[in-house]
Design a protein around this motif. Structure first.
Motif, PDB file in Angstrom:
ATOM      1  N   ALA A 110     -37.114 110.710 -76.809  1.00  0.00           N
ATOM      2  CA  ALA A 110     -37.196 110.752 -78.271  1.00  0.00           C
ATOM      3  C   ALA A 110     -37.717 109.434 -78.825  1.00  0.00           C
ATOM      4  O   ALA A 110     -38.537 109.414 -79.757  1.00  0.00           O
ATOM      5  CB  ALA A 110     -35.819 111.076 -78.856  1.00  0.00           C
ATOM      6  N   GLN A 111     -37.226 108.317 -78.267  1.00  0.00           N
ATOM      7  CA  GLN A 111     -37.691 107.009 -78.735  1.00  0.00           C
ATOM      8  C   GLN A 111     -39.186 106.834 -78.477  1.00  0.00           C
ATOM      9  O   GLN A 111     -39.920 106.308 -79.324  1.00  0.00           O
ATOM     10  CB  GLN A 111     -36.896 105.901 -78.044  1.00  0.00           C
ATOM     11  CG  GLN A 111     -35.448 105.786 -78.503  1.00  0.00           C
ATOM     12  CD  GLN A 111     -34.678 104.749 -77.705  1.00  0.00           C
ATOM     13  OE1 GLN A 111     -35.101 104.322 -76.632  1.00  0.00           O
ATOM     14  NE2 GLN A 111     -33.531 104.352 -78.235  1.00  0.00           N
ATOM     15  N   GLU A 114     -28.287 112.370 -71.208  1.00  0.00           N
ATOM     16  CA  GLU A 114     -28.370 111.892 -72.586  1.00  0.00           C
ATOM     17  C   GLU A 114     -29.335 110.707 -72.689  1.00  0.00           C
ATOM     18  O   GLU A 114     -30.119 110.604 -73.635  1.00  0.00           O
ATOM     19  CB  GLU A 114     -26.981 111.492 -73.089  1.00  0.00           C
ATOM     20  CG  GLU A 114     -26.034 112.668 -73.279  1.00  0.00           C
ATOM     21  CD  GLU A 114     -24.620 112.215 -73.611  1.00  0.00           C
ATOM     22  OE1 GLU A 114     -24.401 110.981 -73.689  1.00  0.00           O
ATOM     23  OE2 GLU A 114     -23.745 113.085 -73.788  1.00  0.00           O
ATOM     24  N   SER A 115     -29.242 109.800 -71.704  1.00  0.00           N
ATOM     25  CA  SER A 115     -30.137 108.652 -71.692  1.00  0.00           C
ATOM     26  C   SER A 115     -31.590 109.078 -71.558  1.00  0.00           C
ATOM     27  O   SER A 115     -32.488 108.544 -72.217  1.00  0.00           O
ATOM     28  CB  SER A 115     -29.763 107.707 -70.543  1.00  0.00           C
ATOM     29  OG  SER A 115     -30.701 106.659 -70.408  1.00  0.00           O
ATOM     30  N   LEU A 116     -31.837 110.076 -70.709  1.00  0.00           N
ATOM     31  CA  LEU A 116     -33.189 110.581 -70.506  1.00  0.00           C
ATOM     32  C   LEU A 116     -33.757 111.162 -71.798  1.00  0.00           C
ATOM     33  O   LEU A 116     -34.896 110.865 -72.187  1.00  0.00           O
ATOM     34  CB  LEU A 116     -33.172 111.639 -69.404  1.00  0.00           C
ATOM     35  CG  LEU A 116     -34.518 112.170 -68.911  1.00  0.00           C
ATOM     36  CD1 LEU A 116     -35.374 111.067 -68.352  1.00  0.00           C
ATOM     37  CD2 LEU A 116     -34.302 113.251 -67.866  1.00  0.00           C
ATOM     38  N   VAL A 163     -43.007 101.462 -75.609  1.00  0.00           N
ATOM     39  CA  VAL A 163     -42.169 102.471 -76.274  1.00  0.00           C
ATOM     40  C   VAL A 163     -40.684 102.236 -76.027  1.00  0.00           C
ATOM     41  O   VAL A 163     -39.847 102.972 -76.551  1.00  0.00           O
ATOM     42  CB  VAL A 163     -42.545 103.896 -75.815  1.00  0.00           C
ATOM     43  CG1 VAL A 163     -43.958 104.246 -76.265  1.00  0.00           C
ATOM     44  CG2 VAL A 163     -42.417 104.041 -74.299  1.00  0.00           C
ATOM     45  N   GLY A 164     -40.326 101.249 -75.228  1.00  0.00           N
ATOM     46  CA  GLY A 164     -38.910 100.993 -74.965  1.00  0.00           C
ATOM     47  C   GLY A 164     -38.729  99.907 -73.924  1.00  0.00           C
ATOM     48  O   GLY A 164     -39.692  99.325 -73.424  1.00  0.00           O
ATOM     49  N   GLY A 184     -47.924 114.642 -77.212  1.00  0.00           N
ATOM     50  CA  GLY A 184     -47.100 115.824 -76.939  1.00  0.00           C
ATOM     51  C   GLY A 184     -45.742 115.416 -76.419  1.00  0.00           C
ATOM     52  O   GLY A 184     -45.236 114.338 -76.655  1.00  0.00           O
ATOM     53  N   SER A 185     -45.110 116.298 -75.681  1.00  0.00           N
ATOM     54  CA  SER A 185     -43.794 116.027 -75.108  1.00  0.00           C
ATOM     55  C   SER A 185     -43.923 115.018 -73.980  1.00  0.00           C
ATOM     56  O   SER A 185     -44.772 115.138 -73.107  1.00  0.00           O
ATOM     57  CB  SER A 185     -43.191 117.320 -74.576  1.00  0.00           C
ATOM     58  OG  SER A 185     -41.926 117.074 -74.010  1.00  0.00           O
ATOM     59  N   LEU A 186     -43.102 113.965 -74.017  1.00  0.00           N
ATOM     60  CA  LEU A 186     -43.180 112.886 -73.035  1.00  0.00           C
ATOM     61  C   LEU A 186     -42.050 112.984 -72.019  1.00  0.00           C
ATOM     62  O   LEU A 186     -40.910 113.270 -72.377  1.00  0.00           O
ATOM     63  CB  LEU A 186     -43.088 111.520 -73.743  1.00  0.00           C
ATOM     64  CG  LEU A 186     -44.306 111.092 -74.545  1.00  0.00           C
ATOM     65  CD1 LEU A 186     -43.983 109.791 -75.241  1.00  0.00           C
ATOM     66  CD2 LEU A 186     -45.510 110.930 -73.640  1.00  0.00           C
ATOM     67  N   GLY A 187     -42.391 112.683 -70.800  1.00  0.00           N
ATOM     68  CA  GLY A 187     -41.351 112.450 -69.811  1.00  0.00           C
ATOM     69  C   GLY A 187     -40.879 111.034 -69.950  1.00  0.00           C
ATOM     70  O   GLY A 187     -41.515 110.201 -70.565  1.00  0.00           O
TER      71      GLY A 187
END
Length: 474
Positions: free
Chosen positions: A455-456, A448-450, A393-394, A469-472
């Motif tokens: 989001a990515q 902001e980076s977090l 994912v990144g 769902g929402s990811l850390g």
């Protein structure tokens, strides 16, 4: 007309005129039904319809309807053809009955096709000899004697070559291994890629090794693929006697359990042999994974031992431990952390450098980090674990942070893996907290980076249709 029936040939004409078409129709229907079901019996029935019945009908017409003399050439020729086709039909029927539906693992399934072909040829030759003896009144006794003597002479002249062929045929019949199995034979270890009547071809990883069947049948070898599992990769490693054994054993297990080739649900085991020597056993899915797992394990262990300060193979030296290396790394990451000149000295006493091998887990998922890492060189991949695999994912490149959730005291929802040889500066959480407290802009940038990473990651999962769902973040 009465004479025709009294002589019998009239009945033969009627029987052939009615029986042959009826047999053709019945066989055609049966063959069609069997072919649709993929039944192998359709093959001999097709031969019966297309060849045996027509030649048999012609023979019956000549011999019984027309009542041609039995010693007439055309009658003998037709009888010979009919007899030969009848032999082939019987052999085809036996082949279907014995081998077409053979159960896996039975002797009928294991027998090599060359054995079947040799037996078929032998029976055809014997059948033809008997056929010529009956139809043409030929003396075949001398022929069999000549063939027997000739076979003995040829066998004695070619006994070495024939012995190798026989050994290969017996090996094929016994089938102690198959294509894809891993063998250890006479010092040759690898995967079987071809088996024929003369030799076995083994892929050793550095080339194809050809081992003759005669060599294999006359020596012992190990089929590492039988029985199926469990398999293991075994390593013997040594450390300094100054390194605490239980801590070393914990490190060895930790590195082994992180291998992607390790069998799911099974853990590695470690035995301490004394004098700083350890034996590691890593469960893997098969022999093909053993060498790859061992290579990866030893390379990861080199990096892990130096991160812990243990002396693998009696050597604990690490170029990263030199003070000037850490000082240089701090200058590299200074723009990321907004470091001032006066920050270098305090950080030299609290920060440290770490290096990771390709594929090593830098930060697992599901933990609350107590340190923050900043990439100095190399690249790390960030992935979400789902359905037994990982979805990228990144990435974390030079100057980026790994483990920002330490600042929010959240658990990581993604795993960070070294995509290249990765060097990072490790900062204790209290040091980062102090930097964030005195540099509001740094706190804003980290937040902001977090959010950007979250989001990515969510966008990537949405693209693949994976609901998390929402990811850390990392």
């Amino acid at each position: 007309m009465t004479e025709a029936f009294q002589d019998g040939w009239g009945w033969w004409v009627i029987a052939l005129a009615v029986g042959v078409p009826v047999a053709f129709v019945a066989l055609t229907e049966a063959i069609g039904a069997l072919s649709r079901r993929g039944n192998p019996i359709a093959r001999p029935l097709r031969m019966l319809r297309n060849w045996v019945i027509p030649s048999g009908a012609l023979f019956a017409l000549l011999a019984f309807a027309i009542q041609s003399p039995a010693d007439q050439v055309w009658v003998r020729v037709v009888a010979t053809v009919f007899g030969f086709l009848l032999i082939l039909l019987v052999l085809s029927a036996f082949n279907v009955a014995l081998f077409a539906n053979a159960k896996p693992g039975s002797w009928r399934e294991r027998i090599p096709s060359i054995f079947v072909e040799i037996a078929r040829l032998t029976l055809v030759v014997i059948g033809l000899a008997l056929l010529f003896s009956w139809v043409w009144e030929a003396d075949v006794g001398g022929l069999f004697t000549a063939l027997g003597v000739g076979s003995i002479v040829i066998g004695l002249a070619l006994q070495n070559a024939v012995g190798g062929v026989i050994s290969g045929l017996l090996l094929l019949f016994e089938q102690p291994f198959k294509i894809g199995d891993w063998l250890n034979a006479e010092g040759v270890q690898g995967r079987v890629v071809e088996v024929n009547w003369r030799a076995v071809h083994i892929d050793t990883g550095s080339g194809i090794q050809i081992v003759t069947n005669a060599t294999l049948s006359g020596a012992s070898f190990t089929n590492m693929s039988m029985p199926a599992g469990p398999y293991s990769a075994d390593a013997s490693v040594s450390f300094s006697t100054d390194d605490p054994p239980h801590e070393v054993m914990a490190l060895l297990l930790d590195v082994a359990d992180g291998l992607p080739m390790r069998s799911p649900g099974e853990r590695a085991s470690v035995l301490y042999a004394g004098s700083g020597s350890y034996a590691v056993t890593i469960p893997v899915a098969g022999p093909a994974d053993a060498s790859v797992a061992l290579s990866m394990y030893l390379s990861w262990l080199w990096y892990a031992a130096r991160r812990r300060g243990f002396a693998l193979d009696g050597d604990s030296t690490d170029p990263l431990a030199e003070p000037h290396m850490l000082a240089h790394a701090l200058t590299v990451i200074a723009p990321t952390l907004h470091l001032r000149e006066e920050d270098t000295e305090p950080l030299m006493s609290s920060a440290r450098l770490e290096r990771y091998g390709v594929g090593e887990v830098v930060l697992p998922s599901g933990v609350v980090p107590d340190e923050v890492r900043v990439v100095v060189s190399g690249r790390a991949a960030i992935a979400v674990e789902a359905d037994g695999g990982r979805i990228d994912v990144g990435t974390a490149e030079k100057g980026e942070l790994i483990g920002q959730t330490a600042l929010t005291r959240e658990r990581t929802q993604a795993v960070t893996v070294a995509g290249e040889i990765l060097t990072v500066v490790v900062l204790p959480l209290d040091v980062v907290d102090e930097l964030v407290r005195t540099r509001p802009r740094l706190a804003s940038e980290i937040g902001e980076s977090l959010e950007l990473k979250r989001a990515q990651a969510q966008a990537r999962l949405d693209e693949l249709g994976v609901a998390r769902g929402s990811l850390g973040s990392r």
